[in-house]
Design an enzyme around this catalytic site. Structure first.
Site, PDB file in Angstrom:
ATOM      1  N   SER A  63       0.838  -1.203   0.000  1.00 50.43           N
ATOM      2  CA  SER A  63       0.000   0.000   0.000  1.00 50.43           C
ATOM      3  C   SER A  63       0.875   1.255   0.000  1.00 50.43           C
ATOM      4  O   SER A  63       1.684   1.442  -0.904  1.00 50.43           O
ATOM      5  CB  SER A  63      -0.950  -0.047   1.197  1.00 50.43           C
ATOM      6  OG  SER A  63      -1.949   0.933   1.094  1.00 50.43           O
TER       7      SER A  63
ATOM      8  N   ASP B 162     -10.393  -3.638  -5.457  1.00 54.22           N
ATOM      9  CA  ASP B 162      -9.884  -2.860  -4.333  1.00 54.22           C
ATOM     10  C   ASP B 162     -10.732  -1.598  -4.185  1.00 54.22           C
ATOM     11  O   ASP B 162     -10.723  -0.732  -5.069  1.00 54.22           O
ATOM     12  CB  ASP B 162      -8.415  -2.490  -4.580  1.00 54.22           C
ATOM     13  CG  ASP B 162      -7.752  -1.818  -3.394  1.00 54.22           C
ATOM     14  OD1 ASP B 162      -8.473  -1.252  -2.546  1.00 54.22           O
ATOM     15  OD2 ASP B 162      -6.516  -1.847  -3.308  1.00 54.22           O
TER      16      ASP B 162
ATOM     17  N   HIS C  19      -8.306  -4.729  -0.694  1.00 55.05           N
ATOM     18  CA  HIS C  19      -7.088  -4.000  -0.363  1.00 55.05           C
ATOM     19  C   HIS C  19      -6.289  -4.793   0.661  1.00 55.05           C
ATOM     20  O   HIS C  19      -6.658  -4.882   1.833  1.00 55.05           O
ATOM     21  CB  HIS C  19      -7.424  -2.608   0.190  1.00 55.05           C
ATOM     22  CG  HIS C  19      -6.227  -1.713   0.300  1.00 55.05           C
ATOM     23  ND1 HIS C  19      -5.671  -1.077  -0.789  1.00 55.05           N
ATOM     24  CD2 HIS C  19      -5.444  -1.375   1.359  1.00 55.05           C
ATOM     25  CE1 HIS C  19      -4.631  -0.363  -0.408  1.00 55.05           C
ATOM     26  NE2 HIS C  19      -4.457  -0.542   0.895  1.00 55.05           N
TER      27      HIS C  19
END
Length: 443
Positions: free
Chosen positions: A226, A364, A395
């Site tokens: 991320s 996501d 995610h």
């Protein structure tokens, strides 16, 4: 002999028949009421099917890459690139549930790898920390290889998804160094009025330099999750020397451009505005837990960080508001636009020359579809880049499992290690071929 009374007998039968008929008969429900019930049931089933995305198929991930000897070798060596990713049947096709489970519990039955915490003093007085985990087995090429790992926003080595990945990597023969984002660990106090930001590579670079000095023979595999994906890609592209000794880089679930993402993050589509609020609330709590250091009078305190910013922080409901009030000022950016432009890895991706694996999930809810055009375009032009896009995973979820309960290891954990193994083998084969050619030339 008992005499019969026909009249009484007939009356008795009539009464009995009436009672039986009364018991057997039920009042008929209006047809309209039956239709409403059926419609309600159908509506509930439709909502369940839509929310859980049950009609979505399972398929191998979409791959975008250039046809090169390396990409062909990866396709042969990494079975997960060409196999179906099969999430848990009941809920695994919902990106929201995958994301929520990652956010709430991280992983299932997460292990507790043993590591040593290292402390590094930065030039501005900040204290960077990272955790070092030694390998538990030999890797596929029996050489010294270290994974340098950068977690997601406000995350650290104690998060369950990091612990699961580290344990799996150790068992596959990799040393792991995991950065603890500055200010993220509740047990570590800040030693300067600065904490982690969206694209600051200082602490990650300090950790990598420590590994290079302590283990000079070790090759590096760079991994970012991320926000960490943005940091590691930016770090590699900032300076060509940062790529020395790096075998490959893997980025999972990053958004590539904060400037482009900020507009989509304020939209209610896919509940992104709600996720934005939750992440902002978590970041706000971390900042407030360090308020005495961040807002104390200090010669090292950023000139533009004022008490009025603290008031705006209390009322902030989005990451953008916090970035504008607090985060950009740690590095002296005058505007939020400038902060996002300079801190995103978008302008550094073209300067990465080591093998680069970019992984996102199509469902996501945090990364808008428009942002995926960045890795797609890059992988269509650059031979060292491969873009992997599975249909499901949310995610940083990527859970696997049969029906309801997920497995401890995720598809993401397996893919990153499998890709690293393949790159290590590729590099070893290259060096062996080079040695063979040199020996042949001497003869």
């Amino acid at each position: 002999m008992i005499p019969e009374f026909p009249a009484l007998k007939n009356k008795w039968h009539t009464a009995q028949d009436f009672k039986m008929n009364s018991l057997m008969e039920t009042p008929e429900l209006p047809a309209v009421f039956d239709g409403v019930k059926l419609a309600a049931v159908a509506a509930v089933l439709y909502i369940i099917v839509r929310c859980l995305n049950l009609k979505s198929p399972t398929a191998p991930p979409d791959l975008i890459y250039q046809d090169t000897p390396l990409s062909r070798f990866l396709l042969k060596s990494c079975s997960l690139l060409t196999k179906e990713y099969i999430p848990p049947l009941i809920w695994g096709k919902s990106g929201h549930i995958q994301t929520a489970l990652y956010g709430k519990m991280g992983r299932v039955r997460s292990p507790h790898p043993y590591g040593l915490r290292k402390y590094l003093t930065m030039s501005d007085g900040a204290t960077a920390t990272f955790d070092l985990f030694e390998p538990l087995a030999e890797n596929c090429i029996r050489e010294d290889i270290t994974m340098v790992i950068c977690p997601g926003i406000a995350n650290h080595s104690e998060k369950q998804y990091i612990r699961t990945f580290v344990d799996y990597s150790q068992k596959n023969g990799y040393r792991c160094a995991v950065l603890n984002h500055l200010g993220a660990l509740p047990t570590i106090e800040l030693t300067s009025p600065r904490m982690f930001t969206y694209g600051c590579t200082w602490e990650f670079g300090a950790m990598v330099n420590y590994i290079r000095k302590t283990y000079p023979q070790s090759k590096l595999v760079v991994v970012g999750f991320s926000l960490g994906g943005n940091i590691v890609c930016k770090y590699l592209g900032e300076n060509q020397t940062n790529q020395e000794g790096v075998l490959c880089c893997v980025s999972v679930c990053q958004g590539y451009s904060a400037l482009r993402a900020q507009e989509t993050f304020m939209q209610w589509d896919q509940c992104r505005r709600f996720y934005n609020f939750l992440m902002a609330d978590n970041l706000k709590k971390i900042i407030l837990s360090h308020r005495h250091t961040l807002f104390a009078e200090s010669p090292k305190k950023p000139q533009s960080l004022l008490e009025s910013d603290l008031s705006r922080l209390h009322t902030a409901t989005s990451l953008m508001q916090i970035d504008d009030s607090i985060m950009r000022k740690f590095h002296g950016y005058s505007t939020l636009k400038e902060y996002y432009e300079q801190e995103s890895c978008l302008h550094y991706l073209q300067k990465i020359f080591v093998p680069l694996l970019l992984v996102n999930a199509a469902d996501d809810p945090l990364v808008h579809d428009s942002l995926l055009s960045i890795p797609k375009a890059l992988s269509e032009k650059r031979e060292n880049v491969m873009f992997v896009l599975p249909l499901h995973g949310g995610h940083l979820g990527f859970f696997e499992g049969a029906v309801l309960f997920p497995e401890p290891l995720t598809w993401m954990d397996k893919l990153v290690v499998q890709y690293a193994n393949a790159i290590c083998q590729w590099e070893k084969n290259k060096s062996q071929c080079s040695d063979t050619e040199q020996s042949s030339g001497q003869e």
